[in-house]
Design a protein around this motif. Structure first.
Motif, short mmCIF file in Angstrom:
data_model
loop_
_atom_site.label_atom_id
_atom_site.label_comp_id
_atom_site.label_asym_id
_atom_site.label_seq_id
_atom_site.Cartn_x
_atom_site.Cartn_y
_atom_site.Cartn_z
N LYS A 74 0.85 -1.19 0.00
CA LYS A 74 0.00 0.00 0.00
C LYS A 74 0.88 1.25 0.00
O LYS A 74 1.74 1.41 0.87
CB LYS A 74 -0.89 0.02 1.24
CG LYS A 74 -1.77 1.24 1.33
CD LYS A 74 -2.57 1.24 2.63
CE LYS A 74 -3.29 2.56 2.76
NZ LYS A 74 -2.97 3.26 3.96
N ILE A 75 0.66 2.12 -0.98
CA ILE A 75 1.38 3.39 -0.99
C ILE A 75 0.80 4.27 0.10
O ILE A 75 -0.42 4.39 0.24
CB ILE A 75 1.28 4.07 -2.37
CG1 ILE A 75 2.07 3.24 -3.38
CG2 ILE A 75 1.79 5.50 -2.32
CD1 ILE A 75 2.01 3.74 -4.80
N VAL A 76 1.66 4.88 0.88
CA VAL A 76 1.24 5.75 1.98
C VAL A 76 1.03 7.16 1.40
O VAL A 76 1.95 7.73 0.81
CB VAL A 76 2.29 5.79 3.11
CG1 VAL A 76 1.85 6.70 4.23
CG2 VAL A 76 2.57 4.38 3.62
N GLU A 77 -0.17 7.67 1.56
CA GLU A 77 -0.46 9.04 1.09
C GLU A 77 0.36 10.03 1.90
O GLU A 77 0.63 9.81 3.08
CB GLU A 77 -1.96 9.35 1.23
CG GLU A 77 -2.84 8.49 0.36
CD GLU A 77 -2.58 8.69 -1.12
OE1 GLU A 77 -2.30 9.83 -1.55
OE2 GLU A 77 -2.65 7.69 -1.86
N LYS A 78 0.74 11.14 1.27
CA LYS A 78 1.60 12.14 1.93
C LYS A 78 0.96 12.67 3.22
O LYS A 78 1.66 12.88 4.20
CB LYS A 78 1.90 13.31 0.99
CG LYS A 78 2.84 12.95 -0.15
CD LYS A 78 4.26 12.75 0.31
CE LYS A 78 5.14 12.46 -0.89
NZ LYS A 78 6.54 12.45 -0.57
N SER A 79 -0.34 12.88 3.22
CA SER A 79 -0.99 13.41 4.44
C SER A 79 -0.91 12.40 5.58
O SER A 79 -0.65 12.76 6.74
CB SER A 79 -2.44 13.79 4.16
OG SER A 79 -3.17 12.66 3.72
N GLU A 80 -1.10 11.13 5.26
CA GLU A 80 -0.98 10.08 6.27
C GLU A 80 0.46 9.98 6.78
O GLU A 80 0.71 9.83 7.98
CB GLU A 80 -1.43 8.75 5.65
CG GLU A 80 -1.46 7.58 6.60
CD GLU A 80 -1.84 6.29 5.88
OE1 GLU A 80 -1.52 5.22 6.44
OE2 GLU A 80 -2.44 6.33 4.79
N LEU A 84 2.00 10.52 10.59
CA LEU A 84 2.86 9.51 11.21
C LEU A 84 4.17 10.13 11.66
O LEU A 84 4.65 9.90 12.78
CB LEU A 84 3.13 8.36 10.24
CG LEU A 84 4.27 7.41 10.65
CD1 LEU A 84 3.83 6.50 11.76
CD2 LEU A 84 4.77 6.63 9.46
N LEU A 85 4.75 10.96 10.81
CA LEU A 85 6.04 11.58 11.13
C LEU A 85 5.90 12.59 12.28
O LEU A 85 6.81 12.72 13.10
CB LEU A 85 6.65 12.21 9.89
CG LEU A 85 7.01 11.23 8.76
CD1 LEU A 85 7.49 11.97 7.53
CD2 LEU A 85 8.01 10.19 9.22
N PHE A 86 4.77 13.30 12.34
CA PHE A 86 4.55 14.19 13.50
C PHE A 86 4.46 13.38 14.78
O PHE A 86 4.96 13.80 15.82
CB PHE A 86 3.29 15.04 13.31
CG PHE A 86 3.57 16.38 12.70
CD1 PHE A 86 4.59 17.20 13.18
CD2 PHE A 86 2.81 16.82 11.64
CE1 PHE A 86 4.85 18.43 12.61
CE2 PHE A 86 3.06 18.06 11.05
CZ PHE A 86 4.08 18.87 11.55
N ASP A 87 3.82 12.20 14.74
CA ASP A 87 3.78 11.33 15.92
C ASP A 87 5.19 10.93 16.34
O ASP A 87 5.50 10.88 17.54
CB ASP A 87 2.95 10.08 15.64
CG ASP A 87 1.45 10.37 15.49
OD1 ASP A 87 1.01 11.48 15.90
OD2 ASP A 87 0.74 9.50 14.96
N ARG A 99 11.92 14.95 9.36
CA ARG A 99 10.55 14.78 8.87
C ARG A 99 10.42 15.37 7.47
O ARG A 99 9.88 14.73 6.57
CB ARG A 99 9.56 15.46 9.81
CG ARG A 99 8.13 15.43 9.31
CD ARG A 99 7.20 16.29 10.21
NE ARG A 99 5.86 16.29 9.70
CZ ARG A 99 5.40 17.16 8.80
NH1 ARG A 99 6.19 18.08 8.30
NH2 ARG A 99 4.14 17.10 8.40
N SER A 100 10.94 16.58 7.29
CA SER A 100 10.88 17.23 5.97
C SER A 100 11.62 16.41 4.92
O SER A 100 11.15 16.27 3.79
CB SER A 100 11.47 18.63 6.04
OG SER A 100 10.69 19.46 6.85
N ASP A 101 12.77 15.88 5.30
CA ASP A 101 13.56 15.07 4.36
C ASP A 101 12.77 13.83 3.94
O ASP A 101 12.65 13.54 2.75
CB ASP A 101 14.89 14.69 5.01
CG ASP A 101 15.89 14.13 4.01
OD1 ASP A 101 15.71 14.32 2.79
OD2 ASP A 101 16.87 13.51 4.47
N ALA A 148 13.56 5.94 13.24
CA ALA A 148 12.50 6.63 13.96
C ALA A 148 11.30 5.73 14.22
O ALA A 148 10.73 5.75 15.31
CB ALA A 148 12.06 7.88 13.20
N ALA A 149 10.91 4.93 13.23
CA ALA A 149 9.70 4.11 13.36
C ALA A 149 9.99 2.71 13.90
O ALA A 149 9.06 1.98 14.24
CB ALA A 149 9.02 3.99 12.00
#
Length: 188
Positions: A74-80, A84-87, A99-101, A148-149
């Motif tokens: 599943k491709i992860v949408e940019k908003s999703e 996730l990255l903010f979490d 996060r930006s990178d 990070a994850a």
């Protein structure tokens, strides 16, 4: 009299040489302008080819990876991904710059390995011609996301072609390379 004829001829030759120099200078200027136009068109063409490959990836990624031992792709949408990255920033696992990178990756997907049912991320960089900097970017971004994850990341570069040094580096850093020939083979 002979001297005057020679002088007249020399003057005529001098005038012609001056005109040839002027014409040559004009040609050099025109050639330089033409080179700039060609570079501009080459950049535009590379952008369009890269965009086309990105579109192909989004439409056909599951087919391209169908024989790779992955499922539930599943491709992860940019908003999703942004959420996730903010979490991960909130957890202290990721910096705002990192996060930006990661968000600048051409594509990030999730999948499950058939072998052990473990979840992985797939980080993809797409270019018309794959260079060393594409290998560096995908490796860096996958490393950041993996740390990070705490989830393994596969790295892929995809494009119309790859230069020899980039291919060598990709092999060295365990980055999968997908070119149109590979796309056709993997989708078959």
């Amino acid at each position: 009299e002979i001297s005057e004829k020679h002088e007249t001829r020399l003057d005529s030759i001098d005038e012609r040489l001056v005109r040839l120099a002027e014409i040559s200078e004009k040609h050099e200027t025109m050639l330089a302008e033409l080179v700039e136009v060609i570079k501009h068109h080459d950049d535009k063409l590379a952008y369009l080819v890269g965009s086309d490959f990105e579109n192909q990836w989004y439409r056909n990624a599951a087919a391209f990876l169908s024989r790779s031992g992955l499922r539930k792709f599943k491709i992860v949408e940019k908003s999703e991904l942004a959420d996730l990255l903010f979490d991960l920033i909130d957890d202290g696992s990721l910096s705002l710059d990192d996060r930006s990178d990661i968000l600048n990756a051409d594509s990030i997907a999730t999948a499950v390995r058939s072998s052990d049912s473990s979840k992985i991320y797939i980080v993809v960089e797409i270019a018309s011609r794959i260079h060393i900097d594409d290998i560096d970017r995908v490796t860096r971004r996958a490393g950041l996301l993996e740390r990070a994850a705490s989830i393994p990341c596969e790295k892929i570069v995809a494009g119309a072609s790859i230069d020899a040094k980039a291919y060598e580096l990709a092999q060295e850093l365990n980055v999968a390379v997908i070119t149109p020939q590979e796309w056709a083979r993997r989708a078959a």
